[in-house]
Motif scaffolding. Sequence first.
Motif, short mmCIF file in Angstrom:
data_model
loop_
_atom_site.label_atom_id
_atom_site.label_comp_id
_atom_site.label_asym_id
_atom_site.label_seq_id
_atom_site.Cartn_x
_atom_site.Cartn_y
_atom_site.Cartn_z
N PHE A 325 0.65 -1.31 0.10
CA PHE A 325 -0.08 -0.01 0.09
C PHE A 325 0.65 1.10 0.02
O PHE A 325 0.36 2.31 -0.02
CB PHE A 325 -0.92 -0.07 1.04
N GLY A 326 2.07 0.91 -0.05
CA GLY A 326 2.98 2.28 -0.11
C GLY A 326 3.04 3.20 0.91
O GLY A 326 2.49 3.00 2.17
N VAL A 327 3.14 4.64 0.63
CA VAL A 327 3.12 5.63 1.63
C VAL A 327 2.06 6.82 1.17
O VAL A 327 2.09 7.87 1.88
CB VAL A 327 4.44 6.18 1.94
N ILE A 402 -7.44 2.90 4.45
CA ILE A 402 -6.25 3.69 4.47
C ILE A 402 -6.60 4.82 3.67
O ILE A 402 -6.96 4.83 2.55
CB ILE A 402 -4.96 3.01 3.93
N TYR A 403 -6.22 6.13 4.37
CA TYR A 403 -6.82 7.33 3.55
C TYR A 403 -5.94 8.52 4.12
O TYR A 403 -5.18 8.34 5.16
CB TYR A 403 -8.26 7.72 3.95
N HIS A 404 -6.03 9.64 3.54
CA HIS A 404 -5.15 10.73 3.82
C HIS A 404 -6.14 12.04 4.49
O HIS A 404 -7.39 12.03 4.25
CB HIS A 404 -4.58 11.61 2.65
N SER A 405 -5.59 12.31 5.79
CA SER A 405 -6.25 13.45 6.14
C SER A 405 -5.53 14.43 6.50
O SER A 405 -4.65 14.57 7.38
CB SER A 405 -6.94 12.73 7.68
N ASN A 407 -2.05 16.27 6.64
CA ASN A 407 -0.75 16.02 6.29
C ASN A 407 -0.57 14.52 6.63
O ASN A 407 0.66 14.07 6.49
CB ASN A 407 0.36 16.95 6.67
N SER A 408 -1.55 13.79 7.19
CA SER A 408 -1.26 12.47 7.86
C SER A 408 -1.91 11.64 6.99
O SER A 408 -2.98 11.74 6.11
CB SER A 408 -1.87 12.50 9.21
N ARG A 409 -1.45 10.26 7.07
CA ARG A 409 -1.97 9.14 6.47
C ARG A 409 -2.56 8.19 7.61
O ARG A 409 -1.65 7.97 8.39
CB ARG A 409 -1.23 8.52 5.34
N ARG A 410 -3.79 7.52 7.50
CA ARG A 410 -4.33 7.06 8.62
C ARG A 410 -4.97 5.60 7.92
O ARG A 410 -5.22 5.59 7.11
CB ARG A 410 -5.32 7.99 9.18
N LEU A 411 -5.08 4.70 9.26
CA LEU A 411 -5.65 3.50 9.00
C LEU A 411 -6.69 3.22 9.96
O LEU A 411 -6.58 3.49 11.30
CB LEU A 411 -4.44 2.44 9.12
N THR A 422 -8.15 4.18 15.07
CA THR A 422 -7.50 4.93 14.02
C THR A 422 -6.07 5.05 14.33
O THR A 422 -5.80 5.67 15.63
CB THR A 422 -8.60 5.99 13.66
N SER A 423 -5.33 4.85 13.30
CA SER A 423 -3.91 4.84 13.68
C SER A 423 -3.20 5.61 12.39
O SER A 423 -3.64 5.81 11.45
CB SER A 423 -3.18 3.51 13.65
N ASP A 424 -2.12 6.52 12.95
CA ASP A 424 -1.41 7.28 12.07
C ASP A 424 -0.32 6.45 11.41
O ASP A 424 0.57 5.89 12.06
CB ASP A 424 -0.63 8.44 12.72
N ILE A 425 -0.27 6.33 10.11
CA ILE A 425 0.72 5.27 9.72
C ILE A 425 1.63 6.21 8.43
O ILE A 425 1.92 5.93 7.50
CB ILE A 425 0.02 4.29 8.97
N THR A 426 1.64 7.44 8.83
CA THR A 426 2.27 8.57 7.87
C THR A 426 3.84 8.14 7.66
O THR A 426 4.32 7.81 8.94
CB THR A 426 2.28 9.92 8.34
N ASN A 427 4.07 7.91 6.40
CA ASN A 427 5.47 7.48 5.97
C ASN A 427 6.12 6.13 6.52
O ASN A 427 6.90 5.61 6.46
CB ASN A 427 6.56 8.56 6.51
#
Length: 575
Positions: A325-327, A402-405, A407-411, A422-427
């Motif tokens: 799923f990349g970044v 998985i989505y962007h909110s 500047n963060s990417r969240r699961l 909900t978790s922050d998986i940014t980068n």
Amino acid sequence: MKREIKSKIGMKMLGVAAFIATILVSSSCNKDFVNKLPDSFKNDTLGVSDGSRRVLYLILDGVKGSVVESLGPKNISLITKRSMYSYDGLADFQRNNLTDAGAWTTMLTGVDYTKHQVQADDFSGFDNQKTPTIFSRLKVEKNNLRTVSFASATGLNNALAKDATEKKDLTNDAAVKDAVISELSTQDPSLLVAQFKGAKEAAGSDYSENNAAYTAAIGKLDDYIGEIMTALQARKTYNGENWLVIIASNKGGGVSGGEPGSNIYDDESRNTFVSFYNPKFTAANYAKPNVEALPYAGVGPRFASNNGSTNGLANLNSNTSIGNFGVSGAYTLMFKIRNDDDGDYYPMFVGKRNPGSTDVGPAGWSFLMGGGEFQVDWTGSPRPGGGINHADGVWHTMGFTIYHSGNSRRLNLFSDGVLRSTSDITNRNADNNFPLRIGTDARFNTNILVKDLVILNTALSDDEMIKYMRKEFGSDNPYFENAIGFWPGNESSGNKMYDHSGKGNHFDFSSTIQFANFMDISPNISPNISQSAFVAVPNNVDIPVMIYNWMNISVPKTWGLMGKFYNPTINLPKD
């Protein structure tokens, strides 16, 4: 003593088992048949006249079966005591758009919109040669019969009753009622059809029992039915005649809708009242089955491991990029699982990671068990929990978006229709070259079934995720075209778990894979509702089939009728 001819279907749906049994014995669509009633059966036993088969067919526009049941109108209630009837009847067991014109056409041809093509009020698309009405077929099959149509709706007679012996357009329901009574009192009809529009006009946009005008209109129709039945029974030849009286709504109230896979019984525009009456019939109420209690049933692979041996794995060796799923980007993953063994601590069961390591490590992700509850590991800690103890032998649903909110990417992690975390998986890049895998290795004890695995290239909203993870995914899902891969897991043999998305990325089963049949009721899954659930009650396409049968006309398959025959239970005096 009386002799009984038993009905082919039960009088009442009593749970899932009775429902399934009923479907097996009553689904006789498009089959040739002969009349199931004795030729000598008449309205009484005097043996006078010719015992000729006759039909009185009253069409009530916009009368919902649920409202009729609630109101319990006097004359209709009396009629049900000698009827096969349903308050849960359906105008259409498909999901066709419903209109008055389309409903009338269905009721008079025995096929629905997919064949007769009528939806517009002007009946455009109708071809009486391709889908003849009962008037046209009776003219051919028994051309000496008098057939009559009285209608308060404009256009019905001109489009559908061209071959009736007599037809009249009348201004209102009272005029239709008077015409019916006059016909019964002075003429000799074999088929008399009368259409009433008063209830629909009174309803406006409110087809509920709280609408006084609507309920009053239904009460008035009930009064008319009482007058008509009195006139019928007053015929000088009535004792020697054999009448089938049909009372049926053309459709319910409101705007028709319902997405694919939805419960048609919830669409109130399809809810009708229908009864087939004869004074010798024994009452039979056809109630809708409890579709909320239908089992999730099928067959699928069992992923098990025990005491150093693995009896079930599936690896997506054909394309190891699936599950990366990349970044960036938005995705959805969801599946259904039944865990038949509480097993060991932390074995993964769906994921993409190094199979030789308990830890995910710097790259990889997985669903894993954790003391009965499950967790999701995304490149290591933290490991959000799924909030349920799923080691209970019951089907559960799991998944994430998985989505962007900003500047963060969240699961977002879901189970059983609930957003759990909900978790922050940014980068946090979980990509790797290991294949997406279902099942675990031999070091752990597991015993699970996994089905309906799907990965989408878009993130469902929380509400959509909660809604769709309960259902079986398929081509009728609005997000089907977004599927990166879709693996129903319906295999019962072989070495592949096939991708039904059309992308051709199939899982490889291990050589020791086993398959299991199941039929389980789970509060967490809304299984697809088979069309058989919607033909368990009388549908409007059934009515012409009943009429032809009553008139001693066998229905050949070439007619292409879509209805089925309901065989009544009747009581006859001993010979």
